[in-house]
Design an enzyme around this catalytic site. Sequence first.
Site, mmCIF file in Angstrom:
data_model
loop_
_atom_site.group_PDB
_atom_site.id
_atom_site.type_symbol
_atom_site.label_atom_id
_atom_site.label_comp_id
_atom_site.label_asym_id
_atom_site.label_seq_id
_atom_site.Cartn_x
_atom_site.Cartn_y
_atom_site.Cartn_z
ATOM 1 N N ASP A 360 0.848 -1.186 0.000
ATOM 2 C CA ASP A 360 0.000 0.000 0.000
ATOM 3 C C ASP A 360 0.892 1.248 0.000
ATOM 4 O O ASP A 360 1.889 1.308 0.729
ATOM 5 C CB ASP A 360 -0.862 -0.036 1.260
ATOM 6 N N GLU A 389 1.477 0.173 -4.925
ATOM 7 C CA GLU A 389 1.024 1.454 -5.429
ATOM 8 C C GLU A 389 2.250 2.356 -5.549
ATOM 9 O O GLU A 389 2.809 2.767 -4.536
ATOM 10 C CB GLU A 389 0.019 2.084 -4.458
#
Length: 666
Positions: A360, A389
């Site tokens: 993340d 990400e």
Amino acid sequence: LNNEVVMGTIRLKEDLDISKNYDVEIEGYARKTAIPTGIFDSLDFIENQTYDGDDLGAVLHGGETTFKVWAPTASRVVLNLYEAGDGGEAFLSVDMEQGEKGVWSSTQPVGHGTYYTYTVTTAMGEQETADPYAKAVGVNGDRGMVIDLDSTDPENWASDAFADNIETYRDAVIWEVHVRDFSNRIADSKYPGKYLAFTETGLKNASGEPVGVDYLVDLGVTHVHLQPVYDYATVDETVSNTFNWGYDPKNYNAPEGSYSTDPFHGEVRVNEFKQMVQALHAKGLAVVMDVVYNHTFDKNASFNKIVPYYYYRYTATGENSDGSGCGNETASERKMFRKFMVDSVTYWANEYHIDGFRFDLMGLHDLETMQAIEQAVHAINPKAILYGEGWTGGTSTLQTNRQAIQANIREIKASEGAAGGVAVFNDAIRDGLKGSVFNALDKGYISGDPSKGRAAAVAFGIEGGGGNTQAWKVDDAMVINYMSSHDNRTLWDKITNANPDATDEQKAAMVRLGAAIVMLSKGTPFWLAGEEMLRTKGGNGNSYNASDAVNNLDWDALVPGSLAASTRDWYRSLIALRKAYAFLRNADVTCQVLSDASIAVTYSENGEVLGIALINPHEAAIGYTLPDGAWGILQNGDSVTLNPDETISGNVEVPAMGVLLVVPVR
Ligand code: CA
């Protein structure tokens, strides 16, 4: 008074006492507590206070347990032992001994099932906290638990192994799901919303269609990506009656309790998590964990209670840097947090046989840490898949050139023999296909804006993110190509928002065209569970704490003959096509955006053409002239075939909102 920042250096004649806070006061300015960043980053601290042992936490040996915690700035650490994970008084509280490298320890004649906390005295005062190194925790994660990990192994766990279903990341087909969403609405599941629902077979929906794990096997995906399954903070495990995605980490090395049948006994969730992994492996499916090391649920989480300020980044004015948008961000560049991250992912890989990790807000991690993770995980399992990400969620104090963002990801190399390095989500093809996620009305290439600009962003993904049309690019197709994830609206809801007058049939055609493009792209296809059955969250654009009704997968939508069922069949055919024809995954890919914004894709190897895909985003058929020779058809509009007997040549028609995929017939 005017938010003026004064920069300067204060030199001291004496060594500082690192167990204390120091305030700085300059006449005419407010008094501020000095964040000891310079101390933590000094050579003296790094050399004398960094611990590289692998025995932090509670280690059980021969009937007793040694507790070790790294707390170099503490003046006192007390170990508290409890009978249970919540309630009651400690049956023993004992001072721990301060040893080398800032490590405090205590050995006690207790074993499996003993719960514990630390009371740590630092410049922040005296605070009781769970152990961030705990491998099991009590209900709601407020106490650690001593655990005999071998005793949590399900039957035949010794013969469980990592999934062995890819050679490269490009072979993976990833389905992202939330543990509670997955099974909460399966009427005949014995374990709705729990880890154990992944162990159930033979489940059917109201129409008799296979659901649950059987469905995944039938669909053909290779990787089940689980939204956070480490212990997170928000859902009260004593009742487990609310929903949350789980991006609020509390204990990184213990499973979330609300997905277990008994969150009060720390070993139960460990055992049930392993059963889930074992059941998925038995079906040939790999398991990816979504990990959120970039922030903690609270800026005064256990890390901060034990070593104030060490684990986080701060601005020049002493505020938590907030590149996560969640109020704090961790400092992966600090050696003890980098080590924590590496130890944590390798622990999940070794103990739970996890096959991959999704990071993340990976842009908040420094490149050196991500490379260290790549090496450590691939040393255990060269086929593990790592992606994240490649952006932040706000402004970070980490220098841009150190961030593991899209623009820098090429600096991370794959270990020799590994299936890949570290891949990044490709928001260019995502927004190119469906329109910007930040503008609900925006249309994309498949959904009403078949323009050359959109086509260029889509082509970037088809070519595997190696082209020069975006501000970043990757090597070796290290991109996750996708249209939807848990964030933002579902694909169906996004298309509906941007096209309020479109019929369901038209919207389903958009989904099908988008899926075909993603599956014909180099890189790794990925989607949110249920995209393939036209999943809706009723238009909710951020369902992280919305109701079960909004979030649960509605398996009953799979009614034979429905658009949902036929779209599922389409995805299944595309997966089979991608698996059957290696050139779709491995060939060199070049795209030509034609004058009407349709795209001609050429797959080749050493100059030999292996296939051509013609993509038509318009609502009418278009003509195209194939190169000389006879061509076999793999896909034409609604039809996917794995046996290209029918041949065509010369001038051909590409169906409306469709793809024509052909291979040379020799
Ligand atoms: Ca929890």
